[in-house]
Design a protein around this motif. Structure first.
Motif, PDB file in Angstrom:
ATOM      1  N   THR A  93       0.836  -1.207   0.000  1.00 60.20           N
ATOM      2  CA  THR A  93       0.000   0.000   0.000  1.00 60.20           C
ATOM      3  C   THR A  93       0.867   1.252   0.000  1.00 60.20           C
ATOM      4  OG1 THR A  93      -1.462  -1.274   1.402  1.00 60.20           O
ATOM      5  CG2 THR A  93      -2.009   1.043   1.113  1.00 60.20           C
ATOM      6  N   LEU A  94       1.907   1.232   0.821  1.00 63.16           N
ATOM      7  CA  LEU A  94       2.787   2.399   0.913  1.00 63.16           C
ATOM      8  C   LEU A  94       3.412   2.733  -0.437  1.00 63.16           C
ATOM      9  CD1 LEU A  94       4.671   2.095   4.309  1.00 63.16           C
ATOM     10  CD2 LEU A  94       3.238   3.974   3.505  1.00 63.16           C
ATOM     11  N   LEU A  95       3.795   1.705  -1.159  1.00 66.34           N
ATOM     12  CA  LEU A  95       4.434   1.933  -2.456  1.00 66.34           C
ATOM     13  C   LEU A  95       3.441   2.397  -3.513  1.00 66.34           C
ATOM     14  CD1 LEU A  95       7.064  -0.897  -2.788  1.00 66.34           C
ATOM     15  CD2 LEU A  95       7.446   1.538  -3.057  1.00 66.34           C
ATOM     16  N   ILE A  96       2.266   1.770  -3.481  1.00 67.25           N
ATOM     17  CA  ILE A  96       1.266   2.090  -4.500  1.00 67.25           C
ATOM     18  C   ILE A  96       0.692   3.491  -4.291  1.00 67.25           C
ATOM     19  CG2 ILE A  96      -1.058   1.450  -5.316  1.00 67.25           C
ATOM     20  CD1 ILE A  96      -0.192  -1.490  -4.752  1.00 67.25           C
ATOM     21  N   TRP A  97       0.630   3.895  -3.051  1.00 68.63           N
ATOM     22  CA  TRP A  97       0.037   5.171  -2.673  1.00 68.63           C
ATOM     23  C   TRP A  97       0.622   6.354  -3.453  1.00 68.63           C
ATOM     24  CZ3 TRP A  97       2.844   8.964   0.113  1.00 68.63           C
ATOM     25  CH2 TRP A  97       2.084  10.035   0.574  1.00 68.63           C
ATOM     26  N   VAL A  98       1.910   6.326  -3.695  1.00 68.08           N
ATOM     27  CA  VAL A  98       2.554   7.434  -4.413  1.00 68.08           C
ATOM     28  C   VAL A  98       1.941   7.626  -5.798  1.00 68.08           C
ATOM     29  CG1 VAL A  98       4.755   8.367  -5.210  1.00 68.08           C
ATOM     30  CG2 VAL A  98       4.682   6.913  -3.199  1.00 68.08           C
ATOM     31  N   TYR A  99       1.472   6.504  -6.374  1.00 74.17           N
ATOM     32  CA  TYR A  99       0.932   6.600  -7.725  1.00 74.17           C
ATOM     33  C   TYR A  99      -0.345   7.433  -7.786  1.00 74.17           C
ATOM     34  CZ  TYR A  99      -0.291   5.565 -12.465  1.00 74.17           C
ATOM     35  OH  TYR A  99      -0.592   5.705 -13.787  1.00 74.17           O
ATOM     36  N   ALA A 100      -1.004   7.563  -6.664  1.00 74.43           N
ATOM     37  CA  ALA A 100      -2.259   8.311  -6.633  1.00 74.43           C
ATOM     38  C   ALA A 100      -2.036   9.822  -6.697  1.00 74.43           C
ATOM     39  CB  ALA A 100      -3.054   7.950  -5.376  1.00 74.43           C
ATOM     40  N   ILE A 101      -0.781  10.245  -6.677  1.00 71.49           N
ATOM     41  CA  ILE A 101      -0.499  11.686  -6.712  1.00 71.49           C
ATOM     42  C   ILE A 101      -0.487  12.177  -8.160  1.00 71.49           C
ATOM     43  CG2 ILE A 101       1.213  13.445  -6.154  1.00 71.49           C
ATOM     44  CD1 ILE A 101       2.181  11.579  -3.945  1.00 71.49           C
ATOM     45  N   ALA A 102      -1.187  13.286  -8.396  1.00 72.08           N
ATOM     46  CA  ALA A 102      -1.225  13.852  -9.753  1.00 72.08           C
ATOM     47  C   ALA A 102       0.134  14.468 -10.084  1.00 72.08           C
ATOM     48  CB  ALA A 102      -2.314  14.915  -9.827  1.00 72.08           C
ATOM     49  N   PRO A 103       0.539  14.403 -11.366  1.00 76.10           N
ATOM     50  CA  PRO A 103       1.866  14.927 -11.742  1.00 76.10           C
ATOM     51  C   PRO A 103       2.156  16.361 -11.274  1.00 76.10           C
ATOM     52  CG  PRO A 103       0.936  13.710 -13.556  1.00 76.10           C
ATOM     53  CD  PRO A 103      -0.117  13.756 -12.496  1.00 76.10           C
ATOM     54  N   PRO A 104       1.201  17.313 -11.401  1.00 80.45           N
ATOM     55  CA  PRO A 104       1.546  18.650 -10.931  1.00 80.45           C
ATOM     56  C   PRO A 104       1.820  18.680  -9.432  1.00 80.45           C
ATOM     57  CG  PRO A 104      -0.404  18.725 -12.296  1.00 80.45           C
ATOM     58  CD  PRO A 104      -0.125  17.279 -12.025  1.00 80.45           C
ATOM     59  N   ILE A 204       6.684   0.287 -23.137  1.00 82.41           N
ATOM     60  CA  ILE A 204       5.961   1.235 -23.994  1.00 82.41           C
ATOM     61  C   ILE A 204       5.265   2.300 -23.148  1.00 82.41           C
ATOM     62  CG2 ILE A 204       4.036   1.451 -25.611  1.00 82.41           C
ATOM     63  CD1 ILE A 204       4.909  -1.161 -26.825  1.00 82.41           C
ATOM     64  N   ILE A 205       4.604   1.847 -22.086  1.00 79.30           N
ATOM     65  CA  ILE A 205       3.901   2.794 -21.217  1.00 79.30           C
ATOM     66  C   ILE A 205       4.867   3.809 -20.603  1.00 79.30           C
ATOM     67  CG2 ILE A 205       2.625   2.964 -19.020  1.00 79.30           C
ATOM     68  CD1 ILE A 205       0.904   1.928 -21.254  1.00 79.30           C
ATOM     69  N   ASN A 206       6.029   3.319 -20.173  1.00 81.85           N
ATOM     70  CA  ASN A 206       6.983   4.223 -19.518  1.00 81.85           C
ATOM     71  C   ASN A 206       7.589   5.233 -20.486  1.00 81.85           C
ATOM     72  OD1 ASN A 206       7.864   3.621 -16.498  1.00 81.85           O
ATOM     73  ND2 ASN A 206       7.058   1.776 -17.425  1.00 81.85           N
ATOM     74  N   MET A 207       7.819   4.795 -21.717  1.00 87.83           N
ATOM     75  CA  MET A 207       8.341   5.749 -22.691  1.00 87.83           C
ATOM     76  C   MET A 207       7.319   6.825 -22.993  1.00 87.83           C
ATOM     77  SD  MET A 207      10.608   3.478 -25.270  1.00 87.83           S
ATOM     78  CE  MET A 207      11.219   4.895 -26.086  1.00 87.83           C
ATOM     79  N   THR A 208       6.069   6.412 -23.119  1.00 90.52           N
ATOM     80  CA  THR A 208       5.013   7.392 -23.348  1.00 90.52           C
ATOM     81  C   THR A 208       4.898   8.330 -22.155  1.00 90.52           C
ATOM     82  OG1 THR A 208       3.901   5.442 -24.174  1.00 90.52           O
ATOM     83  CG2 THR A 208       2.732   7.508 -24.384  1.00 90.52           C
ATOM     84  N   TYR A 209       5.023   7.759 -20.971  1.00 92.23           N
ATOM     85  CA  TYR A 209       4.972   8.575 -19.759  1.00 92.23           C
ATOM     86  C   TYR A 209       6.062   9.629 -19.782  1.00 92.23           C
ATOM     87  CZ  TYR A 209       6.178   9.768 -14.928  1.00 92.23           C
ATOM     88  OH  TYR A 209       6.528  10.440 -13.788  1.00 92.23           O
ATOM     89  N   ALA A 210       7.298   9.195 -20.042  1.00 92.04           N
ATOM     90  CA  ALA A 210       8.422  10.135 -20.009  1.00 92.04           C
ATOM     91  C   ALA A 210       8.267  11.204 -21.087  1.00 92.04           C
ATOM     92  CB  ALA A 210       9.738   9.382 -20.187  1.00 92.04           C
ATOM     93  N   LEU A 211       7.742  10.796 -22.241  1.00 93.85           N
ATOM     94  CA  LEU A 211       7.602  11.762 -23.332  1.00 93.85           C
ATOM     95  C   LEU A 211       6.464  12.749 -23.100  1.00 93.85           C
ATOM     96  CD1 LEU A 211       8.136   9.554 -26.511  1.00 93.85           C
ATOM     97  CD2 LEU A 211       9.425  11.603 -25.930  1.00 93.85           C
ATOM     98  N   PHE A 212       5.331  12.265 -22.581  1.00 94.66           N
ATOM     99  CA  PHE A 212       4.149  13.124 -22.529  1.00 94.66           C
ATOM    100  C   PHE A 212       3.666  13.476 -21.122  1.00 94.66           C
ATOM    101  CE2 PHE A 212       3.897  10.906 -26.600  1.00 94.66           C
ATOM    102  CZ  PHE A 212       3.837  11.985 -27.453  1.00 94.66           C
ATOM    103  N   ASP A 213       3.555  12.484 -20.253  1.00 95.38           N
ATOM    104  CA  ASP A 213       2.891  12.729 -18.974  1.00 95.38           C
ATOM    105  C   ASP A 213       3.726  13.498 -17.970  1.00 95.38           C
ATOM    106  OD1 ASP A 213       0.695  11.577 -19.883  1.00 95.38           O
ATOM    107  OD2 ASP A 213       0.829   9.719 -18.742  1.00 95.38           O
ATOM    108  N   THR A 214       4.993  13.733 -18.287  1.00 93.94           N
ATOM    109  CA  THR A 214       5.824  14.483 -17.345  1.00 93.94           C
ATOM    110  C   THR A 214       5.637  15.982 -17.522  1.00 93.94           C
ATOM    111  OG1 THR A 214       7.567  14.203 -18.966  1.00 93.94           O
ATOM    112  CG2 THR A 214       7.608  12.753 -17.055  1.00 93.94           C
ATOM    113  N   PHE A 215       4.732  16.339 -18.415  1.00 94.98           N
ATOM    114  CA  PHE A 215       4.450  17.746 -18.693  1.00 94.98           C
ATOM    115  C   PHE A 215       4.184  18.558 -17.420  1.00 94.98           C
ATOM    116  CE2 PHE A 215       1.651  21.229 -19.613  1.00 94.98           C
ATOM    117  CZ  PHE A 215       2.171  21.773 -20.767  1.00 94.98           C
TER     118      PHE A 215
END
Lengths: 279, 432
Positions: A93-104, A204-215
């Motif tokens: 839970t502790l590890l997964i929890w960080v994922y719930a944070i929005a990028p901004p 594939i997901i991580n490359m897309t993440y690095a390219l786009f979602d890190t905005f």
């Protein structure tokens, strides 16, 4: 049966893409009063700009590093978590929890950690005689961006790797345990190949993440003033299009980006997926 | 015939009997937080003052976001009546012929008088065309001024500098007293655009871009500007000046925390500073170079103006004109000036605030206006440059590289001039 779905894809994906391709051949006044056809001039301008090439260089480096680090750290944590028996749920839970944070928000937290005046990580770096100046020094900002982006993505990879590990039959593991005593070798010859479908998906997901979602992260860290700070191609499309009102150049850049991503995905499916064994 | 007559009669009855059938107008702006609340208060005051018009302000985030939303809305025919556009975006909207109705025409068409000379000199030209006709209505205006850490100057036993030569003389003493002598918050606005204005030097050809967009070129390699940045770099190396990047607050913080002696900031910052500064402070004009002949002229404004977008009905346009009139009335200007820290844009509002003794309590609030009222030089009116937000980005990037020791001052300014001129040439194609 396919028609409604195709219609939606056409309206929401193909039509905007075609619009972008069209406007990349024009120089247009922002309010839409006039446009001048300039042929490929937007593309040649962009590709001959040293600024654009350096942003592209950073984007490549950023994507490779973020993908590699978040995949390997995610995998490491998943393998360790798989072995933990007591406190397993809390750990996960502790590890997964960080994922719930929005990028901004992640960007904001990262920015505070790396704040020039009060950031604890800056003070930590200072202990080693390293004066970190995020927002001013190019490489310091790059390090901060990569750290935040990786930290944000690890939990996602962790979840997938962990469930991938759960999917490996106990009988296979037991057999491997008898055949091979070295844990590391067992991991690389048995576990990793069996995780390959998951890993390929995540790549594939991580490359897309690095390219786009890190905005969002970039926007917050550079405080929407790129200045001498590293940014990625997507962020530059936004800066030139929305802040600079240069629609032609911005469109040309987004078309280039579209082509790059298309080519990358194609390459991955052609060359890497062949080596993935779906059980 | 009967039908149209009865409809007209009905319309007359409705419009004369109901006060709620006021004409609605919309106002998109780029202000948030306290400044956004003040805008709502201004709108409420207007709605309460008359019954024919009702204005609705909508915050669109930052200046850039407001401009981007305004443009997108215009392209789909859904534009607001009034759009707030910031200084650097002025060329974008003014050069889009037909996107806006010039404020002066709008006000005159609605039957009001319009007196250009009622506005403070530093405000008068920035959003006007080359003939001086107001295209945008100056709304929130600020000037770059110098904030002074009184404690630091006392400790060092020096007086605040009027010129940069005087600053050079006192900088070692301030450093000895344990302070960073100088910080600033926006090199593009304070040490480039207003450097040209305050020292009366030409920023760009074609009358700083006002006359035409075709063949406009930047004067970024003007020897005086090169000198300014070489000095800044040398001061940074000697510990007389510190640079923390393009972020406004990263630089302001050093002053607030009583670590810096002088801070070049916005005249609109004093309200916030009175709450955050750890020490007593005062303010004075942005210094200039005594060695440059004719220097010491007024600076021009930063901030934003309101633009009346075209494509609206006469009734709505009349309401916009009424609102502009209302905004520039001395009482409303004074209220806005005191509530936000932005300077009053008309002379009458300034006189009113002065008469009521506002500046005796808060002398810092007067510095910006006084600086804008200094005699203006040939090049103090402002600039009109296309794709200017992008040109500012190039400046920010190159300035960052100067202070990171990646490039020499001369090379950096040459790069800005070259890339900036390319963008100006591109812009000329869009407006052509």
């Amino acid at each position: 049966m396919l028609a409604p779905q195709l219609a939606i894809i056409a309206v929401f994906f193909y039509w905007p893409s075609l619009q972008a391709i069209r406007s990349s051949f024009f120089i247009e006044d922002p309010f839409g009063f006039g446009e001048t056809f300039v042929g490929a001039a937007n593309y040649t301008d962009v590709l001959s700009s040293s600024e654009y090439l350096s942003v592209a260089g950073f984007t490549a480096l950023f994507t490779v590093l973020v993908t590699f680090l978040s995949l390997s750290l995610g995998l490491l944590l998943a393998v360790k978590a798989d072995k933990v028996i007591r406190g397993n749920a809390a750990y996960k839970t502790l590890l997964i929890w960080v994922y719930a944070i929005a990028p901004p928000v992640a960007g904001l937290m990262g920015m505070m950690l790396f704040d020039q005046h009060v950031g604890p990580l800056i003070e930590f770096a200072a202990l080693f005689g390293w004066t970190m100046q995020v927002g001013l020094n190019y490489s310091d900002t790059a390090i901060a961006l990569i750290t935040i982006a990786v930290w944000k993505q690890i939990p996602y990879n962790f979840i997938f790797f962990l469930s991938g590990l759960h999917g490996i039959p106990a009988s296979v593991r037991e057999a491997a345990l008898m055949d091979c005593r070295s844990g590391t070798r067992r991991f690389f010859t048995i576990i990793l190949p069996l995780l390959a479908p998951t890993a390929f998906f995540l790549l594939i997901i991580n490359m897309t993440y690095a390219l786009f979602d890190t905005f969002g992260i970039i926007d917050v860290v550079v405080k929407d003033k790129a200045a001498n700070n590293p940014i990625t191609l997507v962020y530059k499309v936004f800066l030139d299009g929305f802040r600079g009102n240069d629609i032609g150049s911005s469109s040309a850049q987004s078309v280039i980006l579209m082509v790059i991503v298309f080519a990358l995905t194609l390459l991955q499916f052609r060359f890497i997926e062949r080596r993935v064994h779906y059980g | 015939m009967f039908k149209t007559l009865s409809m007209t009669a009905l319309a007359l009855v409705v419009s004369s009997t109901s006060s709620f059938a006021a004409t609605n107008i919309s106002w998109w702006h780029g202000m948030a937080g306290r400044n956004g609340e003040v805008i709502n208060e201004v709108a409420q005051k207007f709605n309460a003052a008359q019954t024919t018009c009702a204005i609705t302000p909508v915050s669109k985030g930052t200046y850039e976001e407001a401009l981007a939303s305004g443009i997108a809305a215009f392209r789909s025919g859904e534009q607001p009546n009034i759009l707030q556009v910031f200084d650097a975006g002025a060329a974008t909207i003014i050069n889009a012929k037909g996107a806006v109705i010039p404020a002066e025409d709008l006000i005159k068409n609605a039957g009001h008088d319009f007196d250009r000379s009622a506005f403070i000199d530093g405000v008068r030209y920035f959003y006007a065309d080359s003939d001086g006709k107001f295209v945008g209505m100056p709304f929130n205006s600020s000037a770059p001024i110098m904030y002074i850490n009184d404690e630091a100057l006392k400790k060092a036993g020096v007086n605040a500098p009027k010129t940069w030569e005087e600053f050079e003389a006192i900088a070692p003493k301030l450093k000895e007293a344990g302070y960073i002598p100088l910080v600033q918050s926006q090199l593009t606005w304070q040490f480039t655009e207003n450097f040209f204005s305050r020292n009366n030097i030409q920023f760009a050809t074609n009358n700083n871009g006002y006359d035409s967009v075709v063949d406009t070129k930047l004067h970024m390699t003007d020897p005086n500007l090169v000198m300014m940045f070489e000095k800044l770099k040398a001061w940074a190396d000697q510990g007389y000046f510190a640079y923390y990047g393009a972020g406004w607050n990263d630089n302001q913080k050093m002053f607030e925390q009583n670590k810096a002696a002088l801070w070049i900031g916005s005249s609109g910052s004093f309200g916030g500073l009175t709450k955050t500064a750890a020490m007593p402070f005062s303010a004075d004009f942005l210094p200039y170079w005594g060695s440059i002949e004719g220097a010491g002229t007024s600076s021009f404004i930063g901030g934003a103006a309101l633009f009346a977008m075209s494509g609206k009905s006469d009734a709505e346009n009349a309401c916009v004109a009424d609102f502009f009139q209302f905004l520039t009335s001395p009482e409303v200007q004074k209220f806005y000036h005191e509530a936000t820290g932005y300077v009053a844009v008309t002379k009458a509002a300034y006189e009113l605030a002065k008469k009521e003794g506002y500046y005796e309590k808060t002398p810092q609030a007067e510095v910006g206006i006084k600086q804008l009222m200094l005699p203006s030089g040939e090049w103090s009116k402002g600039y009109r440059l296309g794709f200017y937000p992008q040109i500012r980005q190039i400046m920010e990037r190159e300035y960052g590289r100067i202070f990171a020791n990646e490039v020499s001052v001369k090379d950096a300014l040459e790069t800005i001039e070259r890339e900036g001129n390319d963008l100006l040439a591109r812009f000329a194609k869009t407006a052509g």
